[in-house]
Design an enzyme around this catalytic site. Structure first.
Site, mmCIF file in Angstrom:
data_model
loop_
_atom_site.group_PDB
_atom_site.id
_atom_site.type_symbol
_atom_site.label_atom_id
_atom_site.label_comp_id
_atom_site.label_asym_id
_atom_site.label_seq_id
_atom_site.Cartn_x
_atom_site.Cartn_y
_atom_site.Cartn_z
ATOM 1 N N SER A 301 0.842 -1.202 0.000
ATOM 2 C CA SER A 301 0.000 0.000 0.000
ATOM 3 C C SER A 301 0.872 1.245 0.000
ATOM 4 O O SER A 301 1.994 1.232 0.507
ATOM 5 C CB SER A 301 -0.884 0.025 1.247
ATOM 6 N N ASP A 302 0.349 2.332 -0.572
ATOM 7 C CA ASP A 302 0.974 3.615 -0.305
ATOM 8 C C ASP A 302 0.830 3.865 1.200
ATOM 9 O O ASP A 302 -0.044 3.310 1.859
ATOM 10 C CB ASP A 302 0.317 4.733 -1.115
ATOM 11 N N CYS A 303 1.689 4.709 1.738
ATOM 12 C CA CYS A 303 1.819 4.754 3.196
ATOM 13 C C CYS A 303 0.552 5.275 3.871
ATOM 14 O O CYS A 303 0.100 6.392 3.597
ATOM 15 C CB CYS A 303 3.048 5.562 3.573
#
Length: 775
Positions: A301-303
């Site tokens: 995932s993006d952060c």
């Protein structure tokens, strides 16, 4: 992890010289916490002291090693491997591992997995991606990746970097206002695809196809290209994308990254696509990335994306549901802590079973296996001899300078003003807020560079210079135009270096207009009017500007766009201005007039024009309006002519006599139609490129096609590009291989790829060639 253990080695656990028992005990305890015994080397996963675990047996295949490791873990331990700051399991000799490192255009200090120190104080900082893409040189993309991965491995061996790098960013630069467009290869799906596959190969490839040098990650999947515009932000944005635009524009770079580049990871984005968060969409993750494209690696995932889909988008009612939906959709790793906090409750509540967790961490472990993380001391492995001596080498720094030279685009050069003559130009006025900048030159997701050469320094090495900043910064609230004009009036030539920086365009910062910031235009026109010699305007930026005032000003004799040119940017700019290098860069994105953004909202994702509403479309493939500069624009100091040597005028697609398109007139054929084979449907186009002038140099040769007007097809689209060096008064052959089903196909209204039958017009420079596809 090796990097953690070796970094900790510098705190002094290599000996215990204290005479008192308490000191000895304290040091021993500290050393045990750090995962080593006093006086011994760092502890690595599967080091020489391992107890015969199957996952440490290098004679076994990756799948068998992973299965052995997973079965030894408790549920709580498994959950520790779902997050970027992965926990250690001391009973199995597994140290902590930090997954998050970045290497967008050089090893970066963004992300906790990489640090610089006195041991390695900097790494080679290449131009920001948008400028490297402007080189249109696929071999350069890969060469940069190889250097970056070598420096990354060298830093890993001394405990300063991980092995998993969340780069490159291959989103389409759809709108000129996007603050992160600078990180991307531009607006064209083919260029972005070639960049993705090339850079990833450079980062990852080893002699063994089952091993990885470092693990790359293509991001942000998918239709992610709005950060923060007029109150709309990426955490809440629902990108409404047609099936046609998704498969025709946004997906091709990711598909190429996985299939052609064999990337080890894909990162899902913050935004929703048609109402579903990408990190919780099983069709996009399990269905496409892992199912259709066969990703060999992990999905991250993006952060804080999982946190965002719960807390910002309210996609689920409970955090446990958010954790379960993400894992079941195909997410393997959470950049953040959300899965670490809520997965156990999701399992205990029956929302997701432990087998799904096993599947996720198995993908993560398999990647680490391919990297050699479970093979003991990295210094005894393939890249073990790399170290600080292999970072910032002269060759690496020269490649950074060469990349900038190949990317810089000459947009205007009236009356052959450039290159400047060393004999005629004795004094040079260098003016502007970006004329003597350092960090601005390397853009975002940067690292500590080996050194800087500013534009002023690069030019001052060539000729006597006088310098005036003109504005305190790129915001240019007040221009000191009159003072700057005085030095321009006294010099033989003037170079104005203006544009943007991260205060204007950046992650979480989109622009609202296309004007040069503040009073930059006033500074430029005042200085140009006063200058007695040639005036060279240098634009340093990621995105384009409406600089029609400068384009149409006869006093401004030349315009260069230099992107964010990296650590050696100033030297590269000087090389081009004084003719030591013949410019060959071409714009990888359209430069629009201000009127475009006045009437086109950034959140409208439609690529194709809509005549009924006056919507003009986006990118050179569909845009119907006026441009300041077009995709592919760029001048040289010489003249090139293209000569067509050989190309077919007709290609017949073999179909069975009973095929429906034999019996009735069809406008297109489905690419995956089993009744004919695409494999051998290819042909070559042979050209000669002739350099008519007195300057040797590179020529970027583009092959475009204007397909038949069916299925809302593009006006034209790029089929291929080649970068060729041609000596003055000489010529060079160029060949394009055209695959009919790949290159002459298009996506229809429901997302099906089809070969367009009928008349295709091929464009190569000024050449046009008609090709007919028939059954």
């Amino acid at each position: 992890m090796a990097s953690v253990s070796m970094r900790e080695n510098r705190v002094g656990c290599s000996s215990t010289n204290g005479s008192r028992y308490s000191v000895l005990l304290l040091v021993t305890l500290v050393c045990l916490v750090l995962g080593r015994v006093s006086g011994q080397n760092p502890v690595f996963a599967c080091d020489a002291g391992s107890n015969g675990f199957g996952f440490c047996d290098k004679s076994l295949g990756v799948d068998a090693r992973v299965a052995d490791l997973v079965k030894r873990l408790s549920l709580q331990e498994k959950i520790g491997f779902l997050v970027n700051s992965a926990g250690n399991v001391s009973r199995l000799g597994i140290p902590k591992y930090e997954w998050w490192s970045e290497a967008l255009h050089g090893v970066s200090y963004v992300g906790p997995g990489t640090k610089f120190s006195s041991v390695v104080p900097g790494a080679t900082s290449f131009p920001q991606v948008i400028l490297t893409a402007a080189s249109f040189n696929a071999s350069l993309f890969e060469a940069i990746g190889k250097v970056v991965s070598t420096e990354a491995r060298a830093m890993h061996n001394v405990g300063l970097a991980g092995l998993t790098f969340w780069s490159p960013n291959i989103n389409i630069f759809r709108d000129p206002r996007w603050g992160r467009g600078q990180e991307t290869p531009g607006e064209d799906p083919l260029l972005s695809s070639k960049y993705a596959a090339g850079y990833v190969r450079g980062l990852q490839q080893t002699d063994d196809p089952n091993r990885l040098k470092v693990a790359a990650c293509c991001k942000h999947y998918t239709a992610y290209d709005l950060d923060n515009w007029k109150g709309i932000d990426r955490y809440h944005f629902n990108a409404k994308v047609s099936r046609q635009d998704l498969d025709d524009t946004f997906q091709p770079p990711f598909k190429s990254c996985v299939i052609d580049g064999n990337v080890a990871s894909v990162m899902c984005s913050y935004n929703q696509v048609n109402g579903k968060p990408t990190c919780a969409d099983p069709d996009l993750l399990s269905g496409v990335i892992r199912g259709e494209w066969k990703l060999n690696g992990y999905i991250v995932s993006d952060c804080d994306s999982v946190d965002v889909l719960f807390n910002s988008q309210h996609y689920t009612k409970t955090p446990e549901e958010a954790a379960a939906k993400s894992i079941l959709a195909g997410l393997d790793l959470d950049c953040g802590s959300f899965l670490g906090k809520h997965t156990e409750a999701a399992v205990n509540g029956g929302l997701v079973n432990e087998a799904a967790v096993d599947k996720a961490i198995s993908n993560n472990f398999a990647t680490l296996m391919r990297l050699g993380f479970f093979d003991g001391d990295p210094r005894e492995q393939q890249y073990g001899k790399l170290g600080p001596k292999d970072v910032c080498t002269e060759a690496n720094q020269e490649l950074a300078r060469e990349a900038a030279r190949q990317g810089i685009v000459l947009l205007k050069n009236s009356a052959g003003s450039l290159p400047l003559s060393h004999t005629a130009i004795k004094t040079l006025a260098v003016i502007g807020p970006n004329a003597n900048v350092t960090k601005t030159m390397i853009g975002n997701y940067e690292g500590a560079p080996c050194k800087y050469t500013t534009p002023l320094q690069g030019l001052a090495a060539m000729v006597t210079t006088s310098y005036h900043q003109g504005c305190a910064n790129v915001g240019c609230g007040t221009a000191q135009a009159d003072d700057a004009a005085k030095i321009a009036a006294a010099a033989d030539a003037t170079v104005l270096v203006v544009g943007a920086d991260q205060s204007i365009e950046a992650e979480s910062r989109d622009r609202v207009d296309l004007h040069l910031p503040g009073q930059q235009q006033l500074l430029i026109t005042t200085v140009a009017k006063a200058s007695k010699g040639p005036v060279i305007l240098v634009i340093m930026s990621g995105g384009g500007f409406d600089i029609s005032f400068a384009k149409n000003d006869d006093k401004i004799t030349s315009i260069l766009w230099v992107g964010y040119p990296g650590e050696a940017g100033g030297a590269a700019i000087a090389d081009i201005i004084f003719g030591h290098y013949n410019p060959s860069g071409r714009l990888p994105m359209t430069w629009y007039p201000q009127s475009y953004v006045d009437k086109v909202p950034m959140d409208n994702m439609n690529m194709r024009p809509d005549p009924s509403t006056g919507y003009p479309g986006r990118t050179y493939r569909f845009y119907t309006g006026e441009t300041i500069y077009a995709f592919g624009d760029g001048l040289s100091y010489t003249q090139f002519h293209h000569h067509l040597v050989k190309a077919p005028k007709m290609v017949n697609i073999p179909l069975s006599e009973s095929h429906t398109c034999r019996l009735s007139r069809c406008t297109s054929l489905q690419v995956d139609d089993p009744s004919y084979s695409c494999e051998n449907l290819a042909f070559d186009i042979h050209l000669r490129v002739q350099n008519m002038g007195k300057h040797s140099g590179f020529q970027t040769v583009f092959l475009y096609s204007s397909p038949p007007s069916i299925h809302n097809s593009p006006k034209k689209h790029l089929l291929g590009f080649e970068k060729v060096f041609v000596q003055a008064q000489s010529e060079s052959p160029v060949k394009f291989r055209v695959n009919v089903c790949k290159d002459l196909s298009l996506v229809d209204e429901i997302g099906t790829r089809k070969v367009a039958l009928g008349h295709h017009l091929l464009h190569i420079g000024d050449l046009k060639h008609s090709l007919s596809l028939r059954v």
